[in-house]
Every structure is written in structure tokens, then in C-alpha cells.
Design a protein around this motif. Structure first.
Motif, PDB file in Angstrom:
ATOM      1  N   UNK A  63       0.743  -1.202  -0.079  1.00 11.42           N
ATOM      2  CA  UNK A  63      -0.250  -0.414   0.119  1.00 11.42           C
ATOM      3  C   UNK A  63       0.677   1.413  -0.193  1.00 11.42           C
ATOM      4  N   UNK A  64       2.649   0.976   0.997  1.00  3.67           N
ATOM      5  CA  UNK A  64       3.129   2.251   0.733  1.00  3.67           C
ATOM      6  C   UNK A  64       3.656   2.848  -0.254  1.00  3.67           C
ATOM      7  N   UNK A  65       3.925   1.408  -1.610  1.00  6.52           N
ATOM      8  CA  UNK A  65       4.534   2.193  -2.310  1.00  6.52           C
ATOM      9  C   UNK A  65       3.616   1.633  -3.372  1.00  6.52           C
ATOM     10  N   UNK A  66       2.592   1.231  -3.617  1.00  5.76           N
ATOM     11  CA  UNK A  66       1.322   2.202  -4.366  1.00  5.76           C
ATOM     12  C   UNK A  66       0.932   3.062  -4.363  1.00  5.76           C
ATOM     13  N   UNK A  67       0.488   3.553  -2.967  1.00  7.17           N
ATOM     14  CA  UNK A  67       1.045   4.906  -2.622  1.00  7.17           C
ATOM     15  C   UNK A  67       2.289   6.274  -3.018  1.00  7.17           C
ATOM     16  N   UNK A  69       4.075   5.386  -5.401  1.00  6.60           N
ATOM     17  CA  UNK A  69       4.442   5.784  -6.429  1.00  6.60           C
ATOM     18  C   UNK A  69       3.252   7.024  -7.484  1.00  6.60           C
ATOM     19  N   UNK A  70       2.039   6.962  -7.291  1.00  4.49           N
ATOM     20  CA  UNK A  70       1.650   7.676  -7.513  1.00  4.49           C
ATOM     21  C   UNK A  70       1.574   8.624  -7.467  1.00  4.49           C
ATOM     22  N   UNK A  71       1.987   9.008  -5.483  1.00  2.69           N
ATOM     23  CA  UNK A  71       2.357  10.364  -5.189  1.00  2.69           C
ATOM     24  C   UNK A  71       3.452  10.835  -6.187  1.00  2.69           C
ATOM     25  N   UNK A  72       4.613  10.663  -6.691  1.00  2.05           N
ATOM     26  CA  UNK A  72       5.306  11.017  -7.406  1.00  2.05           C
ATOM     27  C   UNK A  72       5.004  11.253  -8.633  1.00  2.05           C
ATOM     28  N   UNK A  73       4.074  10.228  -9.506  1.00  2.00           N
ATOM     29  CA  UNK A  73       3.555   9.931 -10.770  1.00  2.00           C
ATOM     30  C   UNK A  73       3.058  11.884 -11.079  1.00  2.00           C
ATOM     31  N   UNK A  74       2.241  11.795  -9.570  1.00  2.00           N
ATOM     32  CA  UNK A  74       1.545  13.432 -10.056  1.00  2.00           C
ATOM     33  C   UNK A  74       2.651  14.472  -9.716  1.00  2.00           C
ATOM     34  N   UNK A  75       3.610  13.950  -9.498  1.00  2.00           N
ATOM     35  CA  UNK A  75       4.664  15.742  -9.527  1.00  2.00           C
ATOM     36  C   UNK A  75       4.742  15.980 -11.263  1.00  2.00           C
ATOM     37  N   UNK A  76       4.606  15.005 -11.881  1.00  2.00           N
ATOM     38  CA  UNK A  76       5.444  15.254 -12.643  1.00  2.00           C
ATOM     39  C   UNK A  76       4.889  16.820 -13.794  1.00  2.00           C
ATOM     40  N   UNK A  77       6.274  17.453 -14.215  1.00  2.00           N
ATOM     41  CA  UNK A  77       5.879  18.744 -14.736  1.00  2.00           C
ATOM     42  C   UNK A  77       5.193  18.838 -15.600  1.00  2.00           C
ATOM     43  N   UNK A  78       5.148  18.231 -16.357  1.00  3.02           N
ATOM     44  CA  UNK A  78       3.863  17.883 -17.898  1.00  3.02           C
ATOM     45  C   UNK A  78       2.752  17.516 -17.290  1.00  3.02           C
ATOM     46  N   UNK A  79       1.820  18.401 -17.286  1.00  2.00           N
ATOM     47  CA  UNK A  79       0.541  17.670 -16.407  1.00  2.00           C
ATOM     48  C   UNK A  79      -0.136  16.544 -17.244  1.00  2.00           C
ATOM     49  N   UNK A  88      -5.677   7.051 -11.422  1.00  2.00           N
ATOM     50  CA  UNK A  88      -4.913   7.042  -9.847  1.00  2.00           C
ATOM     51  C   UNK A  88      -6.563   5.691  -8.688  1.00  2.00           C
ATOM     52  N   UNK A  89      -7.518   5.460  -8.804  1.00  2.00           N
ATOM     53  CA  UNK A  89      -8.249   5.028  -8.295  1.00  2.00           C
ATOM     54  C   UNK A  89      -8.354   3.503  -9.184  1.00  2.00           C
ATOM     55  N   UNK A  90      -7.868   3.540  -9.687  1.00  2.00           N
ATOM     56  CA  UNK A  90      -7.960   2.097 -10.208  1.00  2.00           C
ATOM     57  C   UNK A  90      -6.827   1.502 -10.193  1.00  2.00           C
ATOM     58  N   UNK A  91      -5.577   2.946 -10.000  1.00  2.00           N
ATOM     59  CA  UNK A  91      -4.227   2.012  -9.034  1.00  2.00           C
ATOM     60  C   UNK A  91      -4.422   1.824  -7.649  1.00  2.00           C
TER      61      UNK A  91
END
Length: 119
Positions: A63-67, A69-79, A88-91
Motif C-alpha cells: 500500500x505504501x509503495x502504491x501510494x 508511486x502515485x504521489x511521484x507520478x502526480x509531481x511530473x512537470x508536464x500535466x 489513480x482510482x484503478x491503482x
């Protein structure tokens, strides 16, 4: 917890989040998910907040790894490179495979898809 402690913790969290976002942003201004070489090798365990209890079983670790991964993906510069709410819901809803290595050995680079499979 006193009100000043709450503000101190929140301030520390904001500073850490700002620092990490700056690190990721400076790594690449494109849609790629590259990290500076040193940051890619940082262990997830070493950058996690130490105040909450660490995960105690494999499900908690996953659960921590998934969270993260999602958090890092949300920080990408290009929206357009960031995940949609549906992704995110699926993950968060899916039961992923077990981690392929010990939780204490997972690096940030692996969570961004560089250098090995974690789940």
C-alpha cells in the motif's frame, strides 16, 4: 499536541514537499520521470516520514509503495504526464502482485520505473 507543534510539523512537511518537488522539477522539465542519479538511488525507507509507524506486513508495504508511486507520478512537470483520477482510482483499487524485493531495499528510482521491478 500543542498548536505550535502542529504548525511546526505542518511547516516541516510543506518544506519537505517543496524541496522534493523542486528536486523532481529540476531533474527534468519534460514529461520524463528522470531523477538526479543520487535521488534515484535513495531508499524509500530513508525518505519516509518517521513519525507514523512503518508498515508491519506485506499488504501495508505494498500500500505504501502504491501510494508513493502515485504521489511521484502526480509531481511530473508536464500535466499530461500525470495520472488521471480514473488511473489513480484503478491503482488504489487493484490488489497488486507482492513486492519482488524487501521493502527496505526499494529505491525512488524503482518507483518511477528506473532500475528494477518492485511490484
Amino acid at each position: 499536541m500543542s498548536q505550535s507543534s502542529i504548525f511546526h510539523c505542518t511547516g516541516d512537511q510543506i518544506l519537505l514537499a517543496t524541496w522534493f518537488l523542486t528536486l523532481l522539477s529540476s531533474a527534468s522539465s519534460s514529461s520524463s520521470s528522470s531523477l538526479p542519479v543520487t535521488a534515484a538511488h535513495w531508499l524509500l525507507n530513508d525518505v519516509m516520514d518517521k513519525r507514523p509507524s512503518p508498515p508491519v506486513d506485506e499488504v501495508g508495504e505494498l500500500n505504501v509503495v502504491v501510494a508513493v508511486k502515485i504521489a511521484l507520478a502526480c509531481l511530473f512537470v508536464n500535466p499530461k504526464s500525470r495520472p488521471t483520477m480514473q488511473q489513480i482510482d484503478r491503482a488504489l483499487s487493484m490488489q497488486g502482485p507482492p513486492l519482488s524485493k524487501p521493502f527496505s531495499m526499494i529505491t525512488l528510482g524503482e518507483l518511477l520505473g528506473h532500475g528494477g521491478k518492485t511490484s
